[in-house]
Structure formats: C-alpha cells, structure tokens
Design an enzyme around this catalytic site. Structure first.
Site, PDB file in Angstrom:
ATOM      1  N   HIS A  25     -11.799   9.778   6.108  1.00 47.75           N
ATOM      2  CA  HIS A  25     -11.588   8.349   6.345  1.00 47.75           C
ATOM      3  C   HIS A  25     -11.123   8.024   7.763  1.00 47.75           C
ATOM      4  O   HIS A  25     -11.535   7.033   8.334  1.00 47.75           O
ATOM      5  CB  HIS A  25     -10.539   7.880   5.338  1.00 47.75           C
ATOM      6  CG  HIS A  25     -10.220   6.423   5.404  1.00 47.75           C
ATOM      7  ND1 HIS A  25     -11.152   5.455   5.122  1.00 47.75           N
ATOM      8  CD2 HIS A  25      -9.062   5.760   5.696  1.00 47.75           C
ATOM      9  CE1 HIS A  25     -10.591   4.258   5.233  1.00 47.75           C
ATOM     10  NE2 HIS A  25      -9.319   4.415   5.605  1.00 47.75           N
ATOM     11  N   ARG A  56      -1.029   8.908   1.586  1.00 50.29           N
ATOM     12  CA  ARG A  56      -2.393   9.360   1.269  1.00 50.29           C
ATOM     13  C   ARG A  56      -2.581  10.856   1.189  1.00 50.29           C
ATOM     14  O   ARG A  56      -3.379  11.341   0.401  1.00 50.29           O
ATOM     15  CB  ARG A  56      -3.326   8.862   2.355  1.00 50.29           C
ATOM     16  CG  ARG A  56      -3.692   7.487   2.116  1.00 50.29           C
ATOM     17  CD  ARG A  56      -4.685   7.013   3.093  1.00 50.29           C
ATOM     18  NE  ARG A  56      -4.619   5.578   2.965  1.00 50.29           N
ATOM     19  CZ  ARG A  56      -5.127   4.729   3.807  1.00 50.29           C
ATOM     20  NH1 ARG A  56      -5.766   5.163   4.854  1.00 50.29           N
ATOM     21  NH2 ARG A  56      -5.019   3.453   3.593  1.00 50.29           N
ATOM     22  N   GLU A 104       0.849  -1.199   0.000  1.00 46.34           N
ATOM     23  CA  GLU A 104       0.000   0.000   0.000  1.00 46.34           C
ATOM     24  C   GLU A 104       0.880   1.243   0.000  1.00 46.34           C
ATOM     25  O   GLU A 104       2.091   1.160   0.249  1.00 46.34           O
ATOM     26  CB  GLU A 104      -0.943  -0.008   1.217  1.00 46.34           C
ATOM     27  CG  GLU A 104      -2.016  -1.074   1.105  1.00 46.34           C
ATOM     28  CD  GLU A 104      -3.022  -1.085   2.240  1.00 46.34           C
ATOM     29  OE1 GLU A 104      -2.935  -0.230   3.139  1.00 46.34           O
ATOM     30  OE2 GLU A 104      -3.909  -1.948   2.222  1.00 46.34           O
ATOM     31  N   HIS A 144      -9.226   9.618   2.484  1.00 42.91           N
ATOM     32  CA  HIS A 144      -8.761   8.519   1.629  1.00 42.91           C
ATOM     33  C   HIS A 144      -8.903   8.984   0.184  1.00 42.91           C
ATOM     34  O   HIS A 144      -9.932   9.529  -0.191  1.00 42.91           O
ATOM     35  CB  HIS A 144      -9.601   7.264   1.875  1.00 42.91           C
ATOM     36  CG  HIS A 144      -8.945   6.025   1.374  1.00 42.91           C
ATOM     37  ND1 HIS A 144      -8.763   5.771   0.030  1.00 42.91           N
ATOM     38  CD2 HIS A 144      -8.394   4.975   2.023  1.00 42.91           C
ATOM     39  CE1 HIS A 144      -8.147   4.615  -0.110  1.00 42.91           C
ATOM     40  NE2 HIS A 144      -7.895   4.104   1.086  1.00 42.91           N
TER      41      HIS A 144
HETATM   42  P1  FAD Z   1     -14.371   0.874  15.584  1.00 40.74           P
HETATM   43  O1  FAD Z   1     -14.029  -0.370  14.883  1.00 40.74           O
HETATM   44  O2  FAD Z   1     -14.941   1.969  14.794  1.00 40.74           O
HETATM   45  O3  FAD Z   1     -15.376   0.503  16.765  1.00 40.74           O
HETATM   46  C1  FAD Z   1     -15.976   1.519  17.526  1.00 40.74           C
HETATM   47  C2  FAD Z   1     -17.078   0.897  18.352  1.00 40.74           C
HETATM   48  O4  FAD Z   1     -17.556   1.835  19.315  1.00 40.74           O
HETATM   49  C3  FAD Z   1     -18.284   0.497  17.552  1.00 40.74           C
HETATM   50  O5  FAD Z   1     -18.726  -0.738  18.054  1.00 40.74           O
HETATM   51  C4  FAD Z   1     -19.312   1.584  17.869  1.00 40.74           C
HETATM   52  O6  FAD Z   1     -20.650   1.180  17.746  1.00 40.74           O
HETATM   53  C5  FAD Z   1     -18.962   1.859  19.307  1.00 40.74           C
HETATM   54  N1  FAD Z   1     -19.385   3.173  19.803  1.00 40.74           N
HETATM   55  C6  FAD Z   1     -19.064   4.393  19.342  1.00 40.74           C
HETATM   56  N2  FAD Z   1     -19.617   5.356  20.096  1.00 40.74           N
HETATM   57  C7  FAD Z   1     -20.318   4.714  21.066  1.00 40.74           C
HETATM   58  C8  FAD Z   1     -21.117   5.149  22.141  1.00 40.74           C
HETATM   59  N3  FAD Z   1     -21.347   6.444  22.391  1.00 40.74           N
HETATM   60  N4  FAD Z   1     -21.693   4.206  22.930  1.00 40.74           N
HETATM   61  C9  FAD Z   1     -21.506   2.891  22.702  1.00 40.74           C
HETATM   62  N5  FAD Z   1     -20.771   2.425  21.690  1.00 40.74           N
HETATM   63  C10 FAD Z   1     -20.177   3.326  20.888  1.00 40.74           C
HETATM   64  N6  FAD Z   1      -7.359   0.490   8.958  1.00 40.74           N
HETATM   65  C11 FAD Z   1      -6.337  -0.364   8.722  1.00 40.74           C
HETATM   66  O7  FAD Z   1      -5.383  -0.431   9.504  1.00 40.74           O
HETATM   67  N7  FAD Z   1      -6.378  -1.144   7.614  1.00 40.74           N
HETATM   68  C12 FAD Z   1      -7.392  -1.128   6.714  1.00 40.74           C
HETATM   69  O8  FAD Z   1      -7.401  -1.860   5.756  1.00 40.74           O
HETATM   70  C13 FAD Z   1      -8.450  -0.216   6.942  1.00 40.74           C
HETATM   71  N8  FAD Z   1      -9.480  -0.109   6.058  1.00 40.74           N
HETATM   72  C14 FAD Z   1     -10.536   0.701   6.356  1.00 40.74           C
HETATM   73  C15 FAD Z   1     -11.635   0.740   5.487  1.00 40.74           C
HETATM   74  C16 FAD Z   1     -12.755   1.495   5.813  1.00 40.74           C
HETATM   75  C17 FAD Z   1     -13.924   1.542   4.871  1.00 40.74           C
HETATM   76  C18 FAD Z   1     -12.775   2.236   7.021  1.00 40.74           C
HETATM   77  C19 FAD Z   1     -13.971   3.043   7.393  1.00 40.74           C
HETATM   78  C20 FAD Z   1     -11.667   2.228   7.860  1.00 40.74           C
HETATM   79  C21 FAD Z   1     -10.547   1.468   7.545  1.00 40.74           C
HETATM   80  N9  FAD Z   1      -9.446   1.425   8.386  1.00 40.74           N
HETATM   81  C22 FAD Z   1      -8.407   0.564   8.113  1.00 40.74           C
HETATM   82  C23 FAD Z   1      -9.444   2.115   9.663  1.00 40.74           C
HETATM   83  C24 FAD Z   1      -9.791   1.092  10.766  1.00 40.74           C
HETATM   84  O9  FAD Z   1     -10.802   0.235  10.290  1.00 40.74           O
HETATM   85  C25 FAD Z   1     -10.275   1.747  12.024  1.00 40.74           C
HETATM   86  O10 FAD Z   1      -9.432   2.801  12.389  1.00 40.74           O
HETATM   87  C26 FAD Z   1     -10.299   0.726  13.172  1.00 40.74           C
HETATM   88  O11 FAD Z   1     -11.051  -0.381  12.790  1.00 40.74           O
HETATM   89  C27 FAD Z   1     -10.858   1.368  14.409  1.00 40.74           C
HETATM   90  O12 FAD Z   1     -11.109   0.367  15.352  1.00 40.74           O
HETATM   91  P2  FAD Z   1     -11.727   0.784  16.748  1.00 40.74           P
HETATM   92  O13 FAD Z   1     -11.927  -0.478  17.501  1.00 40.74           O
HETATM   93  O14 FAD Z   1     -10.925   1.846  17.345  1.00 40.74           O
HETATM   94  O15 FAD Z   1     -13.130   1.456  16.375  1.00 40.74           O
HETATM   95  C1  SIN Z   2      -7.548   0.712   2.422  1.00 36.48           C
HETATM   96  O1  SIN Z   2      -7.778  -0.484   2.267  1.00 36.48           O
HETATM   97  O2  SIN Z   2      -7.199   1.484   1.531  1.00 36.48           O
HETATM   98  C2  SIN Z   2      -7.694   1.271   3.787  1.00 36.48           C
HETATM   99  C3  SIN Z   2      -6.452   1.029   4.515  1.00 36.48           C
HETATM  100  C4  SIN Z   2      -6.349   1.921   5.700  1.00 36.48           C
HETATM  101  O3  SIN Z   2      -7.205   2.767   5.949  1.00 36.48           O
HETATM  102  O4  SIN Z   2      -5.337   1.788   6.396  1.00 36.48           O
END
Ligand code: FAD
Ligand code: SIN
Length: 539
Positions: free
Chosen positions: A358, A297, A114, A242
């Site tokens: 993103h 990015r 990437e 993104h």
């Molecule tokens: P999240 O997975 O967002 O989980 C947050 C949780 O908190 C959810 O369950 C939500 O419902 C809950 N929540 C929020 N507010 C409240 C509240 N007030 N009360 C109760 N519950 C609440 N990163 C990479 O490293 N590689 C990738 O390939 C990649 N691809 C991506 C593709 C997309 C389309 C997106 C959107 C993001 C991508 N990212 C990627 C970024 C990555 O997915 C996220 O940064 C990461 O998953 C965040 O994980 P998290 O557990 O911190 O939060």
């Molecule tokens: C992607 O697959 O391009 C998302 C990867 C990331 O957000 O790190």
C-alpha cells in the site's frame, strides 16, 4: 521532435505533493508540471480514509504526536513529527479555502477514526477523500496563468553533472540537479526540461508488488531517478501492507485503480466498528493486540497473514453489517457500491479481505524543508523520507505529510530560484545506437516476474534465505533489462520496469541490512527489535 524548455520550477508529479508545491510557487515564477498519465491519475486520487489533523476540541497536538511516534516503532524523527502535527491543521484549512468540500455533521467537520489513533481526527470527504483533494487542487491549477501541465510526459532521468560528462559518485558533496529529461509519448521524443529548482513529487512504489492497492503509476520512478542521481535514499525496507483489500478469486481490479490492483476497503470501516473474523467465525484480532481491529496496520496485517498461513485459507472476513444501512451509505457509499458490484452487500454480510502492498514509508531522504542531498532537488509526498513515519506510517498521515512539506519547501525553493541560472550547457538526450524493440513481450514478462518475486520473498514476513533468493532473481532481471535498455529506443514501459528493478533492489538490500524486526519489517530469523539497530537505514 525533441525540444528544450526553461522553467523556474519543474514539478514531477501531479498528486497532492506536486500540485500543492506548484500552486504555492506559481505567483513567483514559471512552473512546468509533468505527469506520466492524465493529470488526475495518482495515488492521491484513490485515497479513501482522509487526512489526520488536530481539529477536534478534545484532541491535542501531544496526542497526535504520541500516536505517530508509537506507530513508527522508535524510528520517527521527533522534530519532524512535531512540525507535521503542528502545521497540519493550517494546511487542511488552506485546502478548504481552495474549495475542498470535506464531510460535515451539524455544520462542523466530521472526524473519522482509524487504526493507531487514540481519538477521531481524520478529515474526510465520505470515503473518496483523495478524489476531492485532487479535484480542488487541479481546479486551482487550471486557472493559474504561470503553470503549464504536460500530460503523458514521462520523466526519464534527473539531469546532474553526470550528464555534463563529469564523474559523480555518492561521496561527491556538490551534485546538482539542473532539470530532467522527459519522454513525450505523443511526439515520441525526449525533451530537455531545464529548471532552477526541481521538485520530485512522483509518489510511491507499491506497484512493484503483485498485490497492491496502488494504481499502475506507482512504480517508484522518483526513488530510482534520485538513486541514479546519487541522492541519499532511506528506510526502503519499510513497505506498508494495508490489512484490508477486497479479495476476489477471479477478477481483481473491480473498482480498483486498474485491472491488476486490489480494491481498498478503508481503515475507516474498522474505525467505524467493523470486525475481522476467520472464515469459521472466530474474531482473532483480540488474540494479537488489546487494541484489536484498531491496532496499527503492521500488527493487523501480520495477524491476518498469520491466520491465513495457519489455516491454509485465502482470505479473512471483514464485517460492518452491525451498522445500519443508512449509516453505511452515509459514510462509505463508494465502498458499498463497489462491493455490491462484486456480489457483496456490506450492509448485510461480511466481505473477504486480504492484505496488499500500500505505501512506501522510506524514500529520498529530505530535511525539514524538503531538500534532498542533491542541490536544487526537493522531494515531497510518498517519494520522500522525511522521518515522519519511521518504521510504520500512522494511518492518514501521508496526505498530511505531503501538504506540510510541499509548503515548507516553498521559501528555500524561491530563494534558490532567485539566485540560480539555467545550465544551458546540458546536452540533448543521446539516443544513438538504439533501435525500436521487437520483443516487447519480454518487458511485460519481466514486470510480472519481478512483482511475484517481491510478493513471495519480500512480503509481510521476511527471512534471510528469502531475501537472498529475491536478490539473486532481481540481479538476473537487472542484467536482462539493462542489456535491453541500452540497445532500445526509449519508452515509458521499459523505463518503468528499469525503475521497478532499482526499487526492488533498494528494498531488498535495506531489508538485508536490518537484522531485527521493527514496525513493518518483520524478519522470521530476527523476530525481536534490537536496540543497536534503532536507526534509519541509508543507501
Ligand atoms: P501521487 O499522488 O501518487 O502522485 C504521483 C504523481 O507522479 C502522479 O501524477 C504520477 O503520474 C506522477 N509520476 C510518477 N512517476 C512519474 C514520472 N516518471 N514522470 C512523470 N510523472 C510521474 N493516505 C492518507 O493519508 N490517507 C488516506 O486515506 C489514504 N488512502 C489511500 C488509499 C489508496 C487506495 C492508496 C493507493 C493510497 C492511500 N493513501 C492515503 C496514501 C496517499 O494517497 C499517497 O501516499 C499520497 O497521495 C501520495 O501523494 P503524492 O503526491 O506523493 O503522489
Ligand atoms: C485507508 O483509508 O484505509 C487508507 C488510509 C491511509 O492509507 O492512510
């Protein structure tokens, strides 16, 4: 009917950060995971590209460290980068032990490439890595007897000394978190969850922008709650756009997390050789950076933005059709199918793409063990600002960061839980003087307005006058919404709007404070990086 609960560990959020922490502490205490929608609904579930980790024979910790530092444009915390990179492979192996099935070639992990990475090092499950991680973690959670999952439970506020009637401000060094007030949608009641340790794992805030790859849940609740609890918040101006989300002139939302989101076309597609063209067929990325489509990015998103503005066009084209259909199907089946539904066959033709908000690089400031500045409150995942990403996150370092810091939080969290009692003097939620709203439509109007303001004035390219205008609009929205909030009974929609406004304010103020351009923060009136500004912004 409102209830009181007591758990050793309260985890807010069921994405990779929350679930990883919950599983790691559950053998040593009771755990409540509260999550505002169904348990799988999270940014994690939509992650495509994968997890960066030094697992290839030709790779080295040093190279991953250098790539991360380079992308972060001088603002990464080197110690945190080294910790993350060195501990990452162990965390990925642990996920595999839990049952996550990542793509392999000839029996060994297939590593993708990437932008910003000098070598292929992305562990992935085809192009739906997040879904596989979420599946594996939720399965493990499901069978654990000490973990209770509360779906459709919305964390309204973290409980601190403020709720005991004491005066709390940001200068007070001894603020503590005793749990959270949580709105139960089904019961229409606010419960009191008391905890010895609270882990904030509520994800990011990109849904404050009109165009985003994020699901609806990404409203920045965690940052807003922590801000109200007087925790330290850092680097909020660094919003990652993104470069390539699918452009649809009508009907955004096809294949995306919801009808107001944009479908992501993974950076891995560019890693696989896809190129960017203008509508008239000019391959423009080499004009901006020698790494062309594989530049970090911020550079690619800004180049696209520049091309769109110069040409007055609405999208650029991303083309992977040089690869064979079999290869595309093997690596990107989900993206191929989704584009096909929208009328684009990526095996034969380019697809229209635009940048979209993103990832939140800043957040609640944490130390090397995920501790925040508030006692008893930890934060991990996208809600946290560990110092890993600096001014721009390197692709696929986010899932990695969540895995590493949710694990690093475990030891201090267990120690703390062992010596801390529940604070039973915390009062129940006070809802006196509020009534059911009659003007719900105002909430959705304000939400739309805020997302437009952020997109139009606090986007990829910013300037002093634009930020000033955004702040003025946001203040007005703040006043309207606070007035509505104070006389209205609680609902998650209204709380989200309130939090989105708080996050918008933090982004705008942090952006105003940084009088330079660095990483993701580009100011038209300060186009260069300035050495004296090379520090995190703290609120
Ligand atoms: P999240 O997975 O967002 O989980 C947050 C949780 O908190 C959810 O369950 C939500 O419902 C809950 N929540 C929020 N507010 C409240 C509240 N007030 N009360 C109760 N519950 C609440 N990163 C990479 O490293 N590689 C990738 O390939 C990649 N691809 C991506 C593709 C997309 C389309 C997106 C959107 C993001 C991508 N990212 C990627 C970024 C990555 O997915 C996220 O940064 C990461 O998953 C965040 O994980 P998290 O557990 O911190 O939060
Ligand atoms: C992607 O697959 O391009 C998302 C990867 C990331 O957000 O790190």
């Amino acid at each position: 009917m409102a209830q009181r609960f007591e758990y050793d560990f309260l985890v807010i959020g069921s994405g990779v950060a929350g679930l990883t922490f919950a599983l790691a502490v559950a053998d040593r205490g009771s755990v409540a995971i509260i999550t505002k929608k169904e348990r799988a609904e999270s940014n994690t579930n939509y992650a495509q590209g994968g997890i960066a980790g030094v697992l290839g024979e030709e790779d080295s910790f040093q190279d991953h460290i250098e790539d991360t530092l380079r992308a972060g444009a001088g603002l990464c915390n080197r110690e945190i980068v080294e910790i993350t990179v060195r501990e990452g492979p162990g965390r990925i192996r642990h996920l595999i032990e839990l049952g996550a099935a990542f793509s392999k070639k000839n029996g060994v992990l297939h590593l993708g490439l990437e932008g910003g990475h000098s070598i292929s090092r992305i562990v992935h499950a085809q192009d739906a890595t997040g879904r596989e991680i979420e599946r594996a973690l939720l399965e493990a959670i499901h069978t654990h007897p000490s973990i209770d999952v509360f779906e459709f439970h919305y964390a309204v506020d973290l409980i601190t000394e403020h709720h005991l009637g004491q005066f709390v401000n940001r200068r007070r060094p001894d603020v503590h978190c005793f749990g959270a007030y949580v709105y139960d949608e089904q019961a229409d009641a606010v419960h009191t969850f008391l905890a010895r340790v609270t882990m904030l794992a509520s994800g990011g805030s990109s849904a404050v922008y009109l165009h985003t790859t994020n699901p609806r849940i990404a409203t920045g609740d965690g940052v807003a709650m922590a801000y109200r609890a007087k925790a330290r918040i850092a680097n909020m101006e660094f919003v990652q756009f993104h470069p390539t989300s699918l452009y649809l002139s009508d009907g955004q939302g096809i294949g995306a997390p919801n009808d107001s989101a944009s479908f992501l076309i993974s950076e891995a597609v560019r890693g696989h050789g896809a190129r960017l063209y203008t509508q008239s067929g000019h391959r423009f990325m080499p004009d901006y950076d020698p790494r062309a489509e594989l530049a970090p990015r911020d550079i690619v998103a800004r180049a696209i933005d520049d091309q769109l503005k110069r040409r007055g066009e609405e999208y650029v084209l991303l083309d992977i059709s040089h690869a064979s259909a079999t290869e595309i199907e093997e690596h990107f089946p989900f993206i191929r199918r989704t584009c096909m539904k929208c009328g684009f066959d990526i095996t034969k033709e380019p697809v229209p793409v635009v940048p979209a908000a993103h990832y939140q690089c800043g957040g609640v400031q944490t130390d090397r063990h995920a501790r925040t500045s508030v006692g008893g409150l930890f934060a991990s995942g996208e809600v946290a600002c560990t110092g890993l990403h600096g001014a721009n996150r390197l692709a696929s370092n986010s899932l990695l960061e969540a895995l590493v810091f949710s694990k690093r939080a475990v030891e201090p969290a267990l120690d703390l839980a062992a010596c801390r009692r529940w604070n039973r003097s915390v009062p129940d939620w006070d809802a006196t003087g509020t009534e059911s709203p009659h003007e719900w439509v105002l909430v959705s109007h304000n939400r739309d307005e805020l997302r437009r303001v952020m997109w139009n004035y606090v986007g990829i390219v910013r300037s002093g006058p634009r930020l000033k205008r955004a702040l003025r609009r946001t203040k007005l929205l703040y006043e309207e919404v606070e007035e509505f909030y104070n006389r209205t009974s609680i609902s998650s929609g209204l709380c989200e709007l309130r939090n989105m406004i708080a996050v918008a304010y933090l982004i705008i103020r942090s952006a105003q404070m940084r009088r330079e351009s660095r990483g993701l923060h580009y100011m038209a009136d300060y186009p260069e990086a300035v050495e004296s500004e090379k520090r995190p912004s703290l609120i």
